[in-house]
Design an enzyme around this catalytic site. Structure first.
Site, short mmCIF file in Angstrom:
data_model
loop_
_atom_site.label_atom_id
_atom_site.label_comp_id
_atom_site.label_asym_id
_atom_site.label_seq_id
_atom_site.Cartn_x
_atom_site.Cartn_y
_atom_site.Cartn_z
N HIS A 75 70.12 30.50 51.14
CA HIS A 75 69.08 30.87 52.14
C HIS A 75 69.32 29.70 53.29
O HIS A 75 69.59 28.61 52.66
CB HIS A 75 67.97 30.72 51.43
CG HIS A 75 66.62 31.12 52.39
ND1 HIS A 75 66.35 32.36 52.68
CD2 HIS A 75 65.83 30.36 52.86
CE1 HIS A 75 65.23 32.31 53.60
NE2 HIS A 75 64.97 31.03 53.65
N ASP A 80 31.00 55.82 64.13
CA ASP A 80 30.39 55.06 62.95
C ASP A 80 28.85 55.74 63.19
O ASP A 80 28.30 55.99 64.13
CB ASP A 80 30.54 53.76 62.80
CG ASP A 80 30.47 53.23 61.41
OD1 ASP A 80 29.83 54.00 60.63
OD2 ASP A 80 31.21 52.39 60.98
N THR A 102 42.31 51.62 47.33
CA THR A 102 41.46 50.44 46.67
C THR A 102 41.96 49.56 45.28
O THR A 102 42.80 50.43 44.71
CB THR A 102 40.15 51.13 46.22
OG1 THR A 102 39.33 49.91 45.83
CG2 THR A 102 40.13 52.42 45.28
N GLU A 146 40.37 49.31 43.17
CA GLU A 146 39.83 49.92 42.10
C GLU A 146 40.66 50.93 41.20
O GLU A 146 40.26 51.43 40.12
CB GLU A 146 38.36 50.41 42.42
CG GLU A 146 37.53 49.52 42.65
CD GLU A 146 36.23 49.15 41.60
OE1 GLU A 146 36.49 50.26 40.66
OE2 GLU A 146 35.34 48.48 41.96
N LEU A 169 24.48 36.46 36.85
CA LEU A 169 25.83 36.50 36.39
C LEU A 169 26.10 37.75 35.51
O LEU A 169 25.44 37.50 34.56
CB LEU A 169 26.22 35.32 35.84
CG LEU A 169 26.30 34.30 36.70
CD1 LEU A 169 26.61 32.78 35.91
CD2 LEU A 169 27.16 34.24 37.91
N ILE A 170 26.36 38.88 35.80
CA ILE A 170 26.55 40.04 35.23
C ILE A 170 27.40 39.73 34.04
O ILE A 170 28.49 39.52 34.10
CB ILE A 170 27.16 41.11 36.05
CG1 ILE A 170 26.33 41.23 37.53
CG2 ILE A 170 27.01 42.49 35.27
CD1 ILE A 170 24.73 41.41 37.13
N ARG A 218 41.57 41.61 37.96
CA ARG A 218 42.26 42.32 38.92
C ARG A 218 42.98 41.56 39.89
O ARG A 218 42.59 40.83 40.84
CB ARG A 218 41.24 43.22 39.84
CG ARG A 218 41.77 44.26 40.37
CD ARG A 218 40.44 44.82 41.25
NE ARG A 218 39.50 45.59 40.53
CZ ARG A 218 38.40 45.97 40.52
NH1 ARG A 218 37.99 45.42 41.59
NH2 ARG A 218 37.62 46.66 39.67
#
Length: 660
Positions: free
Chosen positions: A104, A347, A432, A434, A527-528, A619
């Site tokens: 390189h 929009d 996404t 998701e 906090l879920i 994720r």
């Protein structure tokens, strides 16, 4: 030791010769066919190989299974890459027991990516070098075997530095290849915190901005001097190229771009003047500066300028549906910063884009995409690139209104995709993160990771599967009907104008906005399920820059691609995000206007989102496609993003509301 070599350019020739001199048996060489549109001032690897009697190949796609099998049949002990322009697949890298190694043209980990020779000159560096490193999946990121430094003289230009680097490469290879042949291969990990990444340079990047410091302009001239395309400017509509220059400290108070004198030819910059030593008008011959001034008809006091908009070409028209949203309004700002883009948008509101409403290249209609189908079809036909950004994208709405999510996110967007097919328009579609659902991979790969969702009785997956189905439909339209598309997958983008505190009040916002609302109102941060879910948070500025490069689509490299856009280095749990946010809140100058912190409260996801919710533990994106296709690397630290987002929301709360 048997070697297979991938090589091109002068560096490729140096590498091949060094491997031969070190006593390796070269089984085959892979190179590129020369591009007739490119100035091939450099040596030919194919001619060198043919003269040496070594088999040489130039496949369009060396990573195709057929070529992988052929390379496997060669049974290489070691693989070398010397300025080969394409990334090699992991299948190829794993074929050689001793490993695969790349040369390189920089001192890694600095200046990873493309065109390091030019970039170090653009940036005014005083030193660069060459590095031999082990090849891994991620470009230029493998362990360092050896490197050699090269000093950059003030009078170096691209070609002289190129020759220095070739000489340094030969010296480096001559010293290390015999050692490697004996099985002694040094290995020093790169320090990721020191890594910098640069993308491909294009001829149009040579356009001079006379408002820059004179050293910046001079360095650009050095960086792209012949045989590279050159730094250029305009006198009216006439283009001219500057091949060599020198810095003069005194601009004599002239405005940037003003001609100070014609013999010598000097032009004012922000803090000095550039003396043009040699240059050429249009496609003419190279002449000295004073003759160039005569050719161009320049006189003292004349102003040089940027080219007419897009050099006479029509501006690129970009249609953004959902232009007032988080991504839409930031993308609009980025596009309008470039002269050659015109934005059309729709929009149901305009609060976030109010700052653009009077802009001459921004055209907005307030409306609902489910109602104004004729306007949308007309503008799909009229525009060049279409971004359907309208979607319901907050988790609580997936369980509250799954049918509305499906109707808007899938059905309405499918209609827009079909317009793009009908009028043969390029679509950049927001998939996404998701869609990966409960994928178990450590990092999610666009082309290999499985997309795993939960059972039908968990409506939270309606958003994920709607997006996934659209991804598959778009892909099929691309394969069967030639639709030009790119799918991009944002990973937890954050920043100013993300959504609103009012949306957070009804639970329909992103996580950080909900946390900020808790701090603003003095209510406990919820906090879920303990907040241990991990996400990779990405600054909106990093995300938009990647999205902008997708729209530019240099070399059509994004066509038919799926591209994750996220920051793997900014991985944190929701609890860690909340803690960082609280720390920033306590240090903020407006902190005294808000109630005391009410503590953390652990809440079960079922009680917060409803029985149809299901969460994912992590994720994390692979961003190799973004690096390869866009020359993009996220750079903004999570703390900076959190502080900017917090500051935006705190300053949006009016004084009366703070006091109450």
């Amino acid at each position: 030791m048997k070697a297979v070599i991938f090589a091109y350019h002068d560096m490729g020739c140096q590498g091949v010769q060094a491997v031969l001199d070190a006593g390796y048996d070269i089984a085959a060489i892979f190179t590129h066919a020369d591009n007739p549109a490119e100035n091939t001032f450099f040596g030919s690897v194919s001619r060198l190989a043919a003269g040496l009697g070594i088999p040489v190949y130039a496949p369009d796609n060396v990573n195709h299974p057929i070529w992988v099998d052929r390379i496997a049949e060669l049974a290489p002990d070691i693989i070398f890459s010397f300025y080969y322009r394409n990334l090699l697949s992991e299948e190829i890298l794993h074929l050689a027991p001793a490993g695969a190694f790349n040369l390189h043209g920089s001192l890694l980990p600095a200046y990873r990516g493309r065109a390091p020779l030019n970039w170090v000159l653009v940036n005014g560096e005083s030193e660069t070098g060459v590095t031999l490193h082990r090849m891994v999946k991620r470009a230029d990121a493998g362990e360092i075997v050896a490197s050699q430094r090269v000093a950059i003289a003030q009078d170096d230009v691209a070609l002289t530095l190129h020759h220095k680097l070739c000489q340094a490469a030969r010296q480096l290879l001559n010293s290390i290849l015999p050692t490697m042949k004996c099985g002694d291969i040094p290995s020093v990990p790169q320090r990721e915190s020191d890594a910098t990444y640069y993308g491909r340079r294009r001829p149009e990047d040579g356009l001079i901005d006379w408002h820059k410091p004179v050293s910046t302009v001079h360095n650009l001239v050095r960086a792209v001097a012949a045989p590279w395309p050159g730094a250029f400017s305009y006198n009216g509509s006439q283009k001219f190229t500057i091949w060599s220059s020198r810095i003069c400290p005194d601009a004599q108070g002239a405005l940037p771009g003003s001609v100070i004198s014609v013999s010598p030819l000097r032009v004012a910059c922000a803090d000095g003047a550039l003396e043009i030593i040699t240059g050429q008008a249009g496609d003419g011959i190279t002449v000295q500066g004073s003759q160039l001034a005569q050719t161009l008809g320049l006189v003292a006091g004349a102003r040089l300028n940027r080219p007419p908009a897009t050099s006479g070409k029509r501006r690129i028209r970009v249609l953004i549906l959902g232009v007032n949203g988080f991504i839409g309004n930031h993308l609009t700002e980025r596009l309008l910063n470039e002269e050659n883009y015109e934005v059309y948008g729709m929009d149901i509101g305009s609060n976030a884009i109010s700052r653009f409403l009077l802009h001459p290249r921004f055209h907005f209609v307030e409306g609902d995409i489910s109602i104004h189908s004729e306007w949308i079809e007309y503008h799909v036909k009229k525009c060049d690139v279409v971004l359907p950004l309208v979607a319901i994208a907050t988790p609580i709405e997936y369980t509250r209104n799954p049918l509305r999510v499906f109707e808007l996110d899938f059905e309405e967007n499918l209609r827009i995709i079909r317009y793009c097919v009908k009028y043969r328009k390029r679509v950049v579609f927001p998939s996404t993160s998701e869609v990966y659902g409960m994928c178990t991979d450590a990092s999610f790969d666009e082309d290999k990771s499985n997309l795993i969702v939960g059972p039908v009785n968990k409506p939270r997956w309606i958003y994920s599967v709607s997006k996934q189905l659209l991804d598959r439909v778009i892909w099929a339209y691309g394969e069967k009907e030639g639709l030009r598309f790119t799918l991009f997958r944002p990973f937890n983008w954050m920043g100013p104008r993300l959504d609103s505190l009012n949306a957070a009040r009804i639970g329909s916002s992103r996580a950080i906005t909900q946390l900020i609302l808790n701090l603003v109102e003095g209510t406990p941060i919820k906090l879920i399920d303990g907040g241990q879910q991990k996400r990779c948070f990405t600054d909106i500025r990093d995300g938009i820059e990647a999205l902008f490069r997708i729209i530019v689509n240099d070399g059509d490299r994004c066509d038919g691609k799926i591209i994750n856009i996220g920051n793997p280095d900014n991985e944190a749990s929701i609890q860690e995000l909340a803690t960082l946010l609280l720390d920033s809140f306590d240090k903020h100058p407006l902190r005294c206007h808000f109630p005391p912190f009410a503590g953390f409260q652990v809440v079960e996801s079922r009680s917060y989102y409803g029985k149809g919710y299901q969460d994912v533990a992590h994720r994390k994106p692979s961003i190799d496609n973004a690096r390869r296709c866009l020359g993009w690397e996220p750079s903004i630290a999570m703390r900076d993003t959190v502080e900017e987002t917090l500051d935006f929301f705190l300053r949006s709360v009016d004084v009366a509301e703070r006091a109450s």
